[in-house]
Design a protein around this motif. Structure first.
Motif, PDB file in Angstrom:
ATOM      1  N   SER A 225       0.621  -0.824  -0.002  1.00 23.31           N
ATOM      2  CA  SER A 225      -0.250   0.024  -0.125  1.00 23.31           C
ATOM      3  C   SER A 225       1.012   1.620   0.117  1.00 23.31           C
ATOM      4  CB  SER A 225      -1.192   0.315   1.356  1.00 23.31           C
ATOM      5  OG  SER A 225      -0.195  -0.137   2.662  1.00 23.31           O
ATOM      6  N   SER A 226       0.416   2.045  -0.037  1.00 25.79           N
ATOM      7  CA  SER A 226       1.055   3.384  -0.175  1.00 25.79           C
ATOM      8  C   SER A 226       0.078   3.991   0.653  1.00 25.79           C
ATOM      9  CB  SER A 226       0.541   4.549  -1.092  1.00 25.79           C
ATOM     10  OG  SER A 226       1.061   3.784  -1.701  1.00 25.79           O
ATOM     11  N   HIS A 227       1.000   5.452   1.658  1.00 29.04           N
ATOM     12  CA  HIS A 227       0.458   5.887   3.153  1.00 29.04           C
ATOM     13  C   HIS A 227       0.204   7.323   2.496  1.00 29.04           C
ATOM     14  CE1 HIS A 227       0.986   6.563   8.210  1.00 29.04           C
ATOM     15  NE2 HIS A 227       1.028   7.870   6.995  1.00 29.04           N
TER      16      HIS A 227
ATOM     17  N   ARG B 243      -3.989   4.207   4.443  1.00 26.86           N
ATOM     18  CA  ARG B 243      -3.324   2.583   3.277  1.00 26.86           C
ATOM     19  C   ARG B 243      -4.308   2.619   1.959  1.00 26.86           C
ATOM     20  NH1 ARG B 243       2.026   2.307   5.998  1.00 26.86           N
ATOM     21  NH2 ARG B 243       2.394   1.289   4.124  1.00 26.86           N
TER      22      ARG B 243
ATOM     23  N   MET C 173       0.070   2.596  -6.702  1.00 30.71           N
ATOM     24  CA  MET C 173       1.618   2.103  -6.359  1.00 30.71           C
ATOM     25  C   MET C 173       1.373   4.573  -7.063  1.00 30.71           C
ATOM     26  SD  MET C 173       5.054   0.472  -8.256  1.00 30.71           S
ATOM     27  CE  MET C 173       4.900   1.065  -9.668  1.00 30.71           C
TER      28      MET C 173
ATOM     29  N   HIS D 192       6.187  -5.561  -9.425  1.00 32.69           N
ATOM     30  CA  HIS D 192       5.574  -6.463  -8.025  1.00 32.69           C
ATOM     31  C   HIS D 192       4.585  -7.274  -8.511  1.00 32.69           C
ATOM     32  CE1 HIS D 192       6.610  -2.450  -6.507  1.00 32.69           C
ATOM     33  NE2 HIS D 192       6.844  -1.955  -7.354  1.00 32.69           N
TER      34      HIS D 192
ATOM     35  N   GLY E 273       0.617  -2.696  -8.530  1.00 29.81           N
ATOM     36  CA  GLY E 273       1.273  -1.742  -8.791  1.00 29.81           C
ATOM     37  C   GLY E 273       2.543  -1.727 -10.299  1.00 29.81           C
TER      38      GLY E 273
ATOM     39  N   HIS F 161      10.914   1.475  -5.893  1.00 28.99           N
ATOM     40  CA  HIS F 161       9.736   0.862  -4.694  1.00 28.99           C
ATOM     41  C   HIS F 161      10.691  -0.387  -4.681  1.00 28.99           C
ATOM     42  CE1 HIS F 161       7.677   3.878  -7.645  1.00 28.99           C
ATOM     43  NE2 HIS F 161       6.860   3.751  -6.126  1.00 28.99           N
TER      44      HIS F 161
ATOM     45  N   ASP G 285       9.631  -5.786  -3.760  1.00 30.42           N
ATOM     46  CA  ASP G 285       7.925  -6.808  -2.925  1.00 30.42           C
ATOM     47  C   ASP G 285       7.657  -8.346  -4.098  1.00 30.42           C
ATOM     48  OD1 ASP G 285       6.213  -5.816  -4.928  1.00 30.42           O
ATOM     49  OD2 ASP G 285       5.079  -5.542  -2.941  1.00 30.42           O
TER      50      ASP G 285
ATOM     51  N   GLY H 226       9.517   2.559   3.048  1.00 34.54           N
ATOM     52  CA  GLY H 226       7.777   2.194   2.579  1.00 34.54           C
ATOM     53  C   GLY H 226       7.232   2.850   3.685  1.00 34.54           C
ATOM     54  N   ARG H 227       7.657   3.723   4.172  1.00 34.76           N
ATOM     55  CA  ARG H 227       7.009   3.896   5.841  1.00 34.76           C
ATOM     56  C   ARG H 227       5.510   5.154   4.847  1.00 34.76           C
ATOM     57  NH1 ARG H 227      10.656   8.617   7.547  1.00 34.76           N
ATOM     58  NH2 ARG H 227      12.312   6.300   7.857  1.00 34.76           N
ATOM     59  N   TYR H 228       5.646   5.613   3.745  1.00 37.90           N
ATOM     60  CA  TYR H 228       4.513   6.576   2.951  1.00 37.90           C
ATOM     61  C   TYR H 228       4.255   5.712   1.770  1.00 37.90           C
ATOM     62  CZ  TYR H 228       4.849  10.118   6.319  1.00 37.90           C
ATOM     63  OH  TYR H 228       4.506  11.068   7.583  1.00 37.90           O
ATOM     64  N   LEU H 229       5.773   5.179   1.521  1.00 38.61           N
ATOM     65  CA  LEU H 229       5.635   4.714  -0.824  1.00 38.61           C
ATOM     66  C   LEU H 229       5.112   3.739  -0.358  1.00 38.61           C
ATOM     67  CD1 LEU H 229       6.428   6.834  -3.443  1.00 38.61           C
ATOM     68  CD2 LEU H 229       8.653   4.896  -3.046  1.00 38.61           C
ATOM     69  N   PHE H 230       3.700   3.118  -1.284  1.00 39.68           N
ATOM     70  CA  PHE H 230       3.612   2.411  -2.055  1.00 39.68           C
ATOM     71  C   PHE H 230       5.290   1.183  -2.203  1.00 39.68           C
ATOM     72  CE2 PHE H 230       3.243  -1.060  -5.235  1.00 39.68           C
ATOM     73  CZ  PHE H 230       2.010  -2.068  -4.962  1.00 39.68           C
ATOM     74  N   PRO H 231       5.343  -0.191  -1.552  1.00 44.22           N
ATOM     75  CA  PRO H 231       4.011  -0.992  -1.251  1.00 44.22           C
ATOM     76  C   PRO H 231       4.028  -1.248   0.405  1.00 44.22           C
ATOM     77  CG  PRO H 231       5.902  -2.537  -2.617  1.00 44.22           C
ATOM     78  CD  PRO H 231       6.585  -1.657  -2.413  1.00 44.22           C
ATOM     79  N   GLY H 232       5.445  -0.324   1.205  1.00 41.02           N
ATOM     80  CA  GLY H 232       5.270   0.025   2.097  1.00 41.02           C
ATOM     81  C   GLY H 232       6.099  -1.066   2.864  1.00 41.02           C
TER      82      GLY H 232
END
Lengths: 216, 386
Positions: free
Chosen positions: A137-139, A185, A189, B134, B142, B172, B175, B196-202
């Motif tokens: 996921s994106s946040h 979340r 992408m 992905h 993704g 990214h 994963d 991955g704090r904010y960005l896909f895929p985490g």
């Protein structure tokens, strides 16, 4: 979420007349940190933690007295009475108990009988799932006025883009009761179209997606 | 060092097209290829056409039910919400006509690259249409439908029984490939990516190290948003060198997403073209040190299609064939052909001006934090290879 969904039902127990030596072995072999002490009816009458056992164990420097000390019964060192929870209690109530009482584990009791255990680790695992960080996921964080109907309003922006939401959290905004932070979340992408939609609706986005657009 | 290499390309790869507004655009492959042709570094004789992966080959990694769903979707036979279970029909991976065939050519391209290298025909091969890291066993994500790298690694394991080092420099986290080989000690994955704090895929945390027999064979370097060239290269080079020494691979596969650049609209890293010169150079060097030159490079992400990706990807080929990256001016022919179509001003030189990177106030902290990430990621390699 209910305690029965996260508890471990396979609990290793000992009786009050078991020895400290036995407790040491059980803790070590099963890599656990707490042993509920039960009677023959499975009533919880005490609890022994690895720290209780360690505190009661002789120093490694006192070899001669070691064997004797280790033969003491657990009832001499166990904590009691024991705080327990019910399988139908909420998980968040257990979290409050851990925080308030500074425990790391509680036995789960139904009809006076031990049916499971919940540990701090189980709680953290639940928290990871609640925050949704374990799935792709994106946040995105959105600052919104604290008013009725705001959540579906923001969520509909994701719906229009056919973007799947994997988790939602609502946080207080610093010390200002007039605002909340919604944390989504989302399974995408490319959050830019959603971010633009949210901006067009007048919502404020938090770092790092609060950049005004492409970095150029 | 001058090497024999194959460049995988045919128009069949261009069918992988979601829609005109979608950030993933195969035009990037054409732009890179034409840039190389204009620079006289790519000869027609070096180009090989991708085969189309068979269903049995796709099934080396993907679920048969998933493959059937993709086939049906591409023929317009899937009900409205029927694709959601498989991750298609979303904004990221919309359904398009003949999506199964188009995706099969991308996987086939990577298998063609594998066969070219493992038959001994060439040392290196490049498939810029691949790198769809992905893709999951039974779910698209993704922008990726079939995971060509995962299929190709399964293919190498089954057909050639070699130890594979997979290195992913896309911004990214890689994963899909990581999870595919999470229990396999013969496939080592290294991914450097924005946290991955904010960005896909985490995902892609340091503590994702593989499980069971595969424990110790997954490496992640989640670097901070706004990381710049020097810090990126410091951790990438140190990690790649140490992991190659520890793992002793028979073949190296690199995924070359070009989205860590400061112009990229989807990520928050702040690199310049400097990293896209060093990334293939190190892969080239280590493939000769450990694998007798066996190196397959794939494309991947990269969403500034005009200014960043063509140059970044062309440099992989330049390094593969000549051992060096290009310097100086971008060929005039290429600029004049594409400037009309480009919505932005095309860069006139292979290198970037350092001033394109905005001033990052916390550069020192970010560099220090990334270095700690490196140390933590490599914590166990030294003990193991003794």
């Amino acid at each position: 979420m209910l305690v029965e969904e996260i508890m471990n039902p396979d609990v290793i127990t000992l009786t009050p007349d078991a020895t400290i030596a036995e407790a040491l072995t059980v803790l070590h072999e099963n890599r656990i940190r707490h042993i509920p002490i039960v009677d023959d009816q499975l009533h919880v009458i005490g609890i022994v933690s690895d720290r209780d056992v360690r505190d009661a164990s002789p120093s490694i420097l006192q070899k001669d007295s070691a064997e004797k000390v280790l033969q003491n019964e657990l009832k001499s060192i166990m904590s009691h009475p024991v705080v327990t929870v019910h399988p139908l209690d909420f998980v968040e109530e257990v979290a409050s108990i851990f925080y308030d009482e500074e425990f790391a584990c509680v036995p789960v009791v139904r009809d006076y009988k031990l049916v499971g255990m919940v540990t701090e680790k189980d709680m953290l695992y639940t928290l990871i799932h609640l925050t949704g960080t374990n799935v792709q996921s994106s946040h995105i964080e959105v600052k919104v006025p604290h008013k009725p109907g705001i959540l579906p309003e923001v969520a509909s922006v994701f719906g229009k883009r056919k973007t799947n939401i994997t988790s939602v959290l609502v946080y207080p905004f610093k010390n200002d009761p007039n605002y909340k932070i919604l944390v989504f979340r989302i399974q995408t992408m490319n959050p830019m179209p959603v971010i633009n939609d949210l901006r067009e609706c007048g919502y404020e986005l938090m770092w790092p997606n609060n950049m005004t657009g492409p970095k150029s | 060092m001058k090497c024999d290499a194959s460049f995988v390309f045919s128009d069949a790869m261009l069918g992988y097209h979601f829609n005109a507004d979608h950030p993933f655009n195969q035009k990037r492959v054409v732009l890179a290829k034409e840039l190389l042709a204009a620079a006289n570094t790519l000869d027609e004789s070096q180009i090989i056409a991708p085969k189309k992966a068979t269903e049995d080959e796709l099934a080396l990694f993907h679920d048969r039910a998933y493959i059937q769903a993709i086939k049906k979707a591409g023929e317009g036979l899937l009900q409205d919400d029927g694709g959601l279970e498989y991750g298609i029909g979303t904004e990221d991976t919309p359904i398009f006509q003949n999506m199964h065939d188009a995706s099969s050519y991308l996987v086939g391209g990577t298998l063609t690259a594998v066969d070219a290298v493992l038959s001994g025909k060439v040392s290196h091969a490049l498939n810029l249409g691949g790198g769809l890291h992905h893709g999951f066993k039974r779910r698209a994500a993704g922008f990726c439908i079939y995971n060509d790298a995962a299929v190709a690694i399964k293919y190498i394991r089954e057909k050639y029984n070699l130890k594979v080092l997979y290195v992913d420099t896309d911004a990214h986290h890689g994963d899909g490939v990581q999870w595919a080989f999470y229990e396999d000690p013969n496939v080592c994955t290294l991914s450097i990516h924005e946290t991955g704090r904010y960005l896909f895929p985490g995902t892609g945390n340091i503590n994702e190290r593989g499980i069971k027999d595969g424990h110790g064979y997954a490496f992640n370097l989640p670097i901070d948003a706004f990381t710049e060239d020097d810090s990126f290269l410091q951790v990438y080079e140190a990690a790649f060198k140490e992991i190659a020494e520890y793992f002793q691979p028979d073949i190296i596969i690199t995924q070359n997403g070009a989205d860590a650049h400061c112009y990229d609209p989807l990520t928050h890293l702040c690199a310049t073209m400097a990293i896209y010169e060093k990334i293939p150079a190190l892969a080239h060097e280590l493939s000769h040190t450990y694998c007798n030159g066996k190196w397959i490079a794939l494309g991947g992400g990269g969403y500034d299609s005009w200014r960043v990706v063509p140059r970044a990807w062309a440099q992989i080929w330049n390094v593969m064939t000549t051992g060096k990256h290009k310097l100086g001016d971008i060929p005039e022919d290429w600029l004049s052909k594409w400037q009309m179509e480009s919505p932005v001003s095309l860069p006139a030189t292979w290198q970037d001006d350092k001033n394109i990177v905005p001033t990052i106030p916390r550069k020192k902290d970010i560099t220090e934090k990334n270095y700690k990430v490196l140390q933590s990621a490599l914590k166990y390699t030294k003990h193991r290879h003794t």
